[in-house]
Scaffold this motif. Structure first.
Motif, PDB file in Angstrom:
ATOM      1  N   GLN A 120      27.954  -3.946  -1.037  1.00  0.00           N
ATOM      2  CA  GLN A 120      26.786  -4.362   0.203  1.00  0.00           C
ATOM      3  C   GLN A 120      25.719  -3.769  -0.403  1.00  0.00           C
ATOM      4  OE1 GLN A 120      28.059  -5.372   4.499  1.00  0.00           O
ATOM      5  NE2 GLN A 120      29.147  -6.444   3.856  1.00  0.00           N
ATOM      6  N   GLN A 121      24.601  -4.871  -0.139  1.00  0.00           N
ATOM      7  CA  GLN A 121      22.780  -3.980  -0.557  1.00  0.00           C
ATOM      8  C   GLN A 121      22.576  -3.630   0.741  1.00  0.00           C
ATOM      9  OE1 GLN A 121      21.081  -5.088  -4.029  1.00  0.00           O
ATOM     10  NE2 GLN A 121      21.226  -3.028  -5.317  1.00  0.00           N
ATOM     11  N   ALA A 122      21.736  -2.348   1.010  1.00  0.00           N
ATOM     12  CA  ALA A 122      21.856  -2.136   2.370  1.00  0.00           C
ATOM     13  C   ALA A 122      20.033  -3.457   2.030  1.00  0.00           C
ATOM     14  CB  ALA A 122      20.717  -0.762   2.697  1.00  0.00           C
ATOM     15  N   PRO A 123      19.698  -4.119   3.382  1.00  0.00           N
ATOM     16  CA  PRO A 123      18.144  -4.676   3.159  1.00  0.00           C
ATOM     17  C   PRO A 123      16.711  -3.524   2.614  1.00  0.00           C
ATOM     18  CG  PRO A 123      18.879  -4.812   4.921  1.00  0.00           C
ATOM     19  CD  PRO A 123      19.795  -4.188   4.480  1.00  0.00           C
ATOM     20  N   VAL A 124      16.216  -4.270   2.218  1.00  0.00           N
ATOM     21  CA  VAL A 124      15.176  -3.759   1.129  1.00  0.00           C
ATOM     22  C   VAL A 124      13.610  -3.905   2.265  1.00  0.00           C
ATOM     23  CG1 VAL A 124      13.663  -2.992  -0.128  1.00  0.00           C
ATOM     24  CG2 VAL A 124      15.760  -3.530  -0.835  1.00  0.00           C
ATOM     25  N   ALA A 125      13.032  -2.755   2.841  1.00  0.00           N
ATOM     26  CA  ALA A 125      11.732  -3.456   3.909  1.00  0.00           C
ATOM     27  C   ALA A 125      10.460  -3.781   2.931  1.00  0.00           C
ATOM     28  CB  ALA A 125      11.935  -2.447   4.827  1.00  0.00           C
ATOM     29  N   GLU A 126      10.250  -5.176   2.782  1.00  0.00           N
ATOM     30  CA  GLU A 126       8.991  -5.356   2.144  1.00  0.00           C
ATOM     31  C   GLU A 126       7.525  -3.937   2.694  1.00  0.00           C
ATOM     32  OE1 GLU A 126       8.054  -9.263   1.337  1.00  0.00           O
ATOM     33  OE2 GLU A 126      10.200  -9.930   1.597  1.00  0.00           O
ATOM     34  N   VAL A 127       6.924  -3.531   1.781  1.00  0.00           N
ATOM     35  CA  VAL A 127       5.652  -2.714   1.978  1.00  0.00           C
ATOM     36  C   VAL A 127       4.828  -3.555   2.016  1.00  0.00           C
ATOM     37  CG1 VAL A 127       4.784  -0.802   2.361  1.00  0.00           C
ATOM     38  CG2 VAL A 127       7.290  -1.053   1.774  1.00  0.00           C
ATOM     39  N   PRO A 128       3.608  -3.445   2.727  1.00  0.00           N
ATOM     40  CA  PRO A 128       2.454  -4.368   2.290  1.00  0.00           C
ATOM     41  C   PRO A 128       1.514  -3.698   1.310  1.00  0.00           C
ATOM     42  CG  PRO A 128       2.174  -3.455   4.461  1.00  0.00           C
ATOM     43  CD  PRO A 128       3.761  -3.796   3.822  1.00  0.00           C
ATOM     44  N   ALA A 129       1.230  -4.285   0.000  1.00  0.00           N
ATOM     45  CA  ALA A 129       0.504  -3.617  -0.464  1.00  0.00           C
ATOM     46  C   ALA A 129      -1.107  -3.201  -0.225  1.00  0.00           C
ATOM     47  CB  ALA A 129      -0.404  -4.092  -1.631  1.00  0.00           C
ATOM     48  N   VAL A 130      -1.907  -1.561  -0.525  1.00  0.00           N
ATOM     49  CA  VAL A 130      -2.817  -1.315  -0.696  1.00  0.00           C
ATOM     50  C   VAL A 130      -3.684  -1.115  -0.855  1.00  0.00           C
ATOM     51  CG1 VAL A 130      -3.591   0.792   0.985  1.00  0.00           C
ATOM     52  CG2 VAL A 130      -1.176   0.503   1.454  1.00  0.00           C
ATOM     53  N   LYS A 131      -4.912  -1.657  -0.927  1.00  0.00           N
ATOM     54  CA  LYS A 131      -6.325  -1.740  -1.415  1.00  0.00           C
ATOM     55  C   LYS A 131      -6.286  -1.032  -1.833  1.00  0.00           C
ATOM     56  CE  LYS A 131      -7.413  -6.518  -0.028  1.00  0.00           C
ATOM     57  NZ  LYS A 131      -7.748  -6.593   0.810  1.00  0.00           N
ATOM     58  N   GLU A 132      -7.005  -0.077  -2.822  1.00  0.00           N
ATOM     59  CA  GLU A 132      -7.986   1.098  -3.281  1.00  0.00           C
ATOM     60  C   GLU A 132      -9.142   1.368  -2.988  1.00  0.00           C
ATOM     61  OE1 GLU A 132      -8.709   2.134  -7.812  1.00  0.00           O
ATOM     62  OE2 GLU A 132      -7.267   1.023  -7.936  1.00  0.00           O
ATOM     63  N   SER A 133      -9.533   0.455  -2.149  1.00  0.00           N
ATOM     64  CA  SER A 133     -10.957   0.986  -1.108  1.00  0.00           C
ATOM     65  C   SER A 133     -10.495   1.485  -0.107  1.00  0.00           C
ATOM     66  CB  SER A 133     -11.489  -0.537  -1.175  1.00  0.00           C
ATOM     67  OG  SER A 133     -10.996  -1.744   0.086  1.00  0.00           O
ATOM     68  N   GLU A 134      -9.285   0.979   0.679  1.00  0.00           N
ATOM     69  CA  GLU A 134      -8.443   1.818   2.188  1.00  0.00           C
ATOM     70  C   GLU A 134      -8.206   3.366   2.110  1.00  0.00           C
ATOM     71  OE1 GLU A 134      -5.961  -1.755   3.174  1.00  0.00           O
ATOM     72  OE2 GLU A 134      -6.665  -2.776   3.620  1.00  0.00           O
ATOM     73  N   ILE A 135      -8.099   3.813   0.469  1.00  0.00           N
ATOM     74  CA  ILE A 135      -7.277   5.086  -0.355  1.00  0.00           C
ATOM     75  C   ILE A 135      -8.867   5.593   0.418  1.00  0.00           C
ATOM     76  CG2 ILE A 135      -6.312   6.317  -0.953  1.00  0.00           C
ATOM     77  CD1 ILE A 135      -4.957   4.044  -2.062  1.00  0.00           C
ATOM     78  N   PRO A 136      -8.807   6.880   1.711  1.00  0.00           N
ATOM     79  CA  PRO A 136      -9.834   7.514   1.437  1.00  0.00           C
ATOM     80  C   PRO A 136      -9.059   8.333   0.052  1.00  0.00           C
ATOM     81  CG  PRO A 136      -8.259   8.844   3.211  1.00  0.00           C
ATOM     82  CD  PRO A 136      -7.402   6.704   2.321  1.00  0.00           C
ATOM     83  N   SER A 137     -11.091   8.871  -0.262  1.00  0.00           N
ATOM     84  CA  SER A 137     -10.750  10.611  -1.348  1.00  0.00           C
ATOM     85  C   SER A 137     -10.940  11.107  -0.698  1.00  0.00           C
ATOM     86  CB  SER A 137     -11.958   9.875  -2.493  1.00  0.00           C
ATOM     87  OG  SER A 137     -12.955   9.478  -1.794  1.00  0.00           O
ATOM     88  N   ALA A 138     -10.733  12.192  -1.939  1.00  0.00           N
ATOM     89  CA  ALA A 138     -10.705  13.406  -0.897  1.00  0.00           C
ATOM     90  C   ALA A 138     -12.588  14.061  -0.743  1.00  0.00           C
ATOM     91  CB  ALA A 138     -10.005  15.079  -2.076  1.00  0.00           C
ATOM     92  N   GLY A 139     -13.604  14.063  -2.128  1.00  0.00           N
ATOM     93  CA  GLY A 139     -14.967  14.254  -1.366  1.00  0.00           C
ATOM     94  C   GLY A 139     -15.086  12.835  -0.409  1.00  0.00           C
ATOM     95  N   ASN A 140     -14.974  12.635   0.186  1.00  0.00           N
ATOM     96  CA  ASN A 140     -15.585  11.607   1.132  1.00  0.00           C
ATOM     97  C   ASN A 140     -15.468  12.297   2.493  1.00  0.00           C
ATOM     98  OD1 ASN A 140     -16.316   9.764  -0.890  1.00  0.00           O
ATOM     99  ND2 ASN A 140     -15.135   8.551  -0.324  1.00  0.00           N
ATOM    100  N   ASN A 141     -15.640  13.382   2.877  1.00  0.00           N
ATOM    101  CA  ASN A 141     -15.355  14.038   4.283  1.00  0.00           C
ATOM    102  C   ASN A 141     -16.590  13.525   4.852  1.00  0.00           C
ATOM    103  OD1 ASN A 141     -13.373  14.679   3.362  1.00  0.00           O
ATOM    104  ND2 ASN A 141     -13.825  16.410   3.240  1.00  0.00           N
TER     105      ASN A 141
END
Length: 120
Positions: free
Chosen positions: A99-120
Motif C-alpha cells: 500500500q502506498q502512503a497518501p501524498v499530501a498536496e502542497v500548494p504551489a508558491v508564486k515567485e513573487s511570494e518568495i523573499p529575496s536575499a537583497g530585500n531586507n
C-alpha cells in the motif's frame, strides 16, 4: 514438567552460589599456620575444601543437565509453534498487498511570494 525442571534449575543455581560463597580462597590457607585450623576439624583433616568442591561439582553437573533439558523443551515449543501454521514476519509481508502512503498536496508558491536575499 517444564516448570518442575525450571524450579530445580533455579534452586541448583542458588545452591551453587551459596556453596561458592562458603568456600575459602587460596589466601585463607596462610592463616591456618597461625592457629586458624581448628574450624576445619568438622570436615576432617583435609578441611572443607574437598567436600565443598565435590558438592559444587555435583551441583554444576545438575545445572548443566537442567539447562540441556530446558533447551530441548524450548526447541520443541518453537517447533510446535512453527508447525501450527503461525506465519512468520516474511510470510506476512509477502502476503500483504503493498500500500502506498497518501501524498499530501502542497500548494504551489508564486515567485513573487518568495523573499529575496537583497530585500531586507
Amino acid at each position: 514438567m517444564e516448570t518442575i525442571v525450571l524450579i530445580v534449575h533455579v534452586l541448583l543455581a542458588a545452591a551453587i552460589i551459596a556453596l561458592i560463597l562458603l568456600q575459602q580462597g587460596k589466601g585463607a590457607e596462610a592463616g591456618a599456620s597461625f592457629g586458624g585450623g581448628a574450624s576445619q576439624t568438622v570436615f576432617g583433616s583435609d578441611g572443607s575444601g574437598s567436600f565443598l568442591g565435590r558438592v559444587t561439582a555435583i551441583l554444576a553437573a545438575g545445572i548443566f543437565i537442567t539447562s540441556f533439558v530446558l533447551a530441548v523443551f524450548a526447541k520443541d515449543k518453537a517447533q510446535t509453534i512453527g508447525d501450527a501454521g503461525i506465519p512468520d514476519a516474511a510470510t506476512i509481508e509477502a502476503a500483504a498487498p503493498a500500500q502506498q502512503a497518501p501524498v499530501a498536496e502542497v500548494p504551489a508558491v508564486k515567485e513573487s511570494e518568495i523573499p529575496s536575499a537583497g530585500n531586507n
